[in-house]
Scaffold this motif. Structure first.
Motif, short mmCIF file in Angstrom:
data_model
loop_
_atom_site.label_atom_id
_atom_site.label_comp_id
_atom_site.label_asym_id
_atom_site.label_seq_id
_atom_site.Cartn_x
_atom_site.Cartn_y
_atom_site.Cartn_z
N GLY A 223 0.79 -1.22 0.00
CA GLY A 223 0.00 0.00 0.00
C GLY A 223 0.83 1.27 0.00
O GLY A 223 0.56 2.20 -0.77
N LEU A 227 1.19 4.29 -2.92
CA LEU A 227 0.98 5.73 -2.72
C LEU A 227 2.21 6.53 -3.13
O LEU A 227 2.09 7.63 -3.71
CB LEU A 227 0.63 6.01 -1.25
CG LEU A 227 -0.75 5.50 -0.80
CD1 LEU A 227 -0.89 5.65 0.71
CD2 LEU A 227 -1.87 6.24 -1.51
N CYS A 252 -5.26 0.91 -1.12
CA CYS A 252 -5.55 1.43 0.23
C CYS A 252 -6.49 0.48 0.97
O CYS A 252 -6.34 0.26 2.17
CB CYS A 252 -6.17 2.82 0.14
SG CYS A 252 -5.02 4.10 -0.40
N LEU A 257 -5.33 1.38 4.64
CA LEU A 257 -4.94 2.81 4.69
C LEU A 257 -6.18 3.66 4.47
O LEU A 257 -6.38 4.25 3.41
CB LEU A 257 -3.87 3.08 3.63
CG LEU A 257 -2.59 2.23 3.75
CD1 LEU A 257 -1.68 2.47 2.55
CD2 LEU A 257 -1.86 2.56 5.05
N GLU A 260 -5.69 7.64 4.06
CA GLU A 260 -5.06 7.91 2.77
C GLU A 260 -6.04 7.66 1.62
O GLU A 260 -6.06 8.39 0.63
CB GLU A 260 -3.82 7.02 2.59
CG GLU A 260 -2.67 7.35 3.53
CD GLU A 260 -2.82 6.72 4.91
OE1 GLU A 260 -3.91 6.16 5.20
OE2 GLU A 260 -1.86 6.78 5.70
N GLY A 261 -6.87 6.64 1.78
CA GLY A 261 -7.87 6.34 0.77
C GLY A 261 -8.92 7.43 0.67
O GLY A 261 -9.33 7.82 -0.43
#
Length: 512
Positions: A223, A227, A252, A257, A260-261
């Motif tokens: 993940g 990113l 994500c 995550l 972040e998603g």
């Protein structure tokens, strides 16, 4: 004019109106007209035109053009493309077999039809037939076959076709280069995919090149790396598209995550990329896996268009993971309306009922499925090493070495218990004796394949498996233990993602 409209995006129906006008004015179509019309009928935007395509096929037969090379090639392409709509790839093969003369376009159309419709093994067999004919394969053939290897997850065959490209001195354009990268990533060799990406001049990397690598990292559960690649892509001046965001959001979800998603989903609007149903499905999956089921449902209610089965399916899977039967029932009811013939959704809801010990509802669903002739997809695992490929069904007694494999499985079961593995009996049918449940777990297809791999490969060799369905909880736990017991890496590509088992842990960190 028909050709002009056939070649123009979004003008399929105008092309068909012109063909109809041509027929009404009694101008006879020729061997150029029919291929253009078949191309229109094959287009994805006109996937509902199966009946019309067959009618025009009949007109071509009556006009005496059904044996023309160009008309036949266009027919093969049309029927092959329709596989996703009507499952008519076999009709393409019938036309193909009838052809007196076949050129490379005809072969490629048939190969593509098999590959695009999930029949990659048939494509490989047909490719061997093509090699035995007098028709020379070209770069398009290689592109199709590399995609077939990616679908199968066969690294050995993928390398074989990469060497085929090199030996034939084909020009490796951007599409073929990206296809090779994608094949290596989907066959478990992310290192080679990364090396191929780095071999591209930075100024020549387009969104497709970045998307292949970003998707690859996401599939393998990396993940954070996904990113980072997403940030690098933008820093190098390449705009992400809807495919990029699908891969990042999926990554994500697989890596947990959530923040972040959410940020990535918000960033879509800023970059003028309109969220589609697949993006909402990824976010619902991400929230659901993290246990934020109510937030996932609220997001579905806020969607600017009706949610499809992928969106509700993501919520139902999350409800199964977290045992939420109330929201699961809401998702299941929607899915039964949208996809009444999809067996997987009934199985998921049945599992939710079983986890809550609601055996009456389990029985009702099973009876309903039986009455409708619906069957749970059979699990199948494939192991590949050297020149050998072996496949195993659950409780397989057809494999030539099944008796030896069963004995090995019994030995592994003892070693697993000694190492502390406790069988997860919830992964079996509830109406079985405890001893029978353990036996049923031991005969899962991936356990049989791993047992065979341990028997037939040298100590320390990585074992590569591909499974058509999601790995169950018990097998996931057992494979972690086996990777530690035998000091081996076990790489599994299941229906959702890659799992790299090594030293008693999995790359997914048990978040899957």
């Amino acid at each position: 004019m028909i050709r002009a409209y056939a070649n123009a995006a979004g003008c399929s129906y105008e092309a068909l109106e012109l063909y109809s006008l041509m027929r009404r004015t009694q101008v006879s179509p020729n061997n150029y007209t029919f291929p253009f019309v078949f191309r229109v009928c094959a287009s994805s935007e006109a996937g509902s035109l199966i009946l019309l395509g067959r009618v025009v096929h009949g007109e071509a037969v009556r006009a005496g053009f059904d044996s023309d090379l160009h008309v036949e090639a266009a027919l093969v392409h049309m029927y092959a493309k329709w596989g996703e709509f009507g499952g008519v790839v076999q009709e393409a093969r019938l036309v193909f077999e009838k052809m007196v003369e076949r050129n490379v376009i005809s072969w490629n159309s048939m190969l593509s039809g098999y590959t695009q419709n999930g029949q990659a093994s048939e494509a490989l067999i047909l490719f061997d037939e093509m090699n035995d004919s007098n028709v020379e394969a070209n770069a398009v053939t290689a592109l199709i076959m590399v995609a077939a290897c990616a679908y199968l997850g066969s690294l050995r065959l993928g390398r074989k076709f990469h060497n085929f490209v090199i030996d034939r001195n084909f020009t490796v354009d951007k599409n073929l280069h990206n296809a090779l990268m994608d094949m290596y990533a989907k066959c478990g060799d992310l290192k080679t995919a990364w090396e191929m990406f780095n071999s591209i001049n930075p100024s020549m990397r387009d969104a497709s090149s970045w998307n292949v690598l970003i998707s690859g990292y996401g599939m393998h559960g990396h993940g954070r790396e996904t990113l980072n690649m997403f940030s690098r892509m933008q820093a190098e001046g390449v705009d992400p598209n809807h495919i990029t965001f699908t891969s990042v959001l999926s990554a994500c979800s697989h890596a947990g995550l959530v923040n972040e998603g959410r940020q990535c989903f918000d960033e879509m609007q800023k970059l003028s990329v309109a969220p589609e149903a697949k993006h909402y499905a990824c976010v619902v999956d991400m929230l659901g896996r993290a246990g934020k089921l109510q937030e996932a449902l609220d997001l579905i209610k806020q969607m600017p268009f009706p949610p499809n089965d992928a969106v509700w399916g993501a919520l139902l899977l999350a409800c199964k993971i977290h045992g939420n039967k109330e929201l699961g029932q809401i998702a299941a009811d929607k899915l039964f309306e949208l996809q009444p013939g999809h067996t997987g959704y009934y199985v998921l809801m049945s599992n939710i009922y079983a986890a809550s010990q609601r055996w009456g509802e389990v029985g009702n669903l099973r009876q309903y499925m039986k009455n409708k002739g619906m069957k749970k997809p059979a699990a199948f695992s494939v192991i590949e090493f050297g020149e050998e490929i072996h496949g195993f069904h659950t409780a397989d007694r057809e494999h030539p070495y099944w008796e030896e494999v069963y004995r090995e499985v019994e030995i592994l079961a003892v070693k697993l218990k000694m190492a502390g593995h406790v069988p997860d009996l919830s992964c079996t049918l509830h109406d079985m004796e405890e001893e029978d449940k353990e036996l049923a777990l031991n005969l899962h297809s991936e356990k049989l394949a791993v047992a065979f791999g341990i028997m037939r490969t040298e100590s320390g060799m990585t074992i590569y498996l591909t499974k058509n369905l999601r790995v169950c909880n018990d097998c996931h736990s057992a494979l972690k233990f086996l990777s530690h017991i035998f000091d081996r890496e076990i790489v599994v590509r299941d229906g959702n993602r890659f799992h790299h088992f090594k030293g008693g842990v999995c790359s997914c960190n048990d978040y899957w």
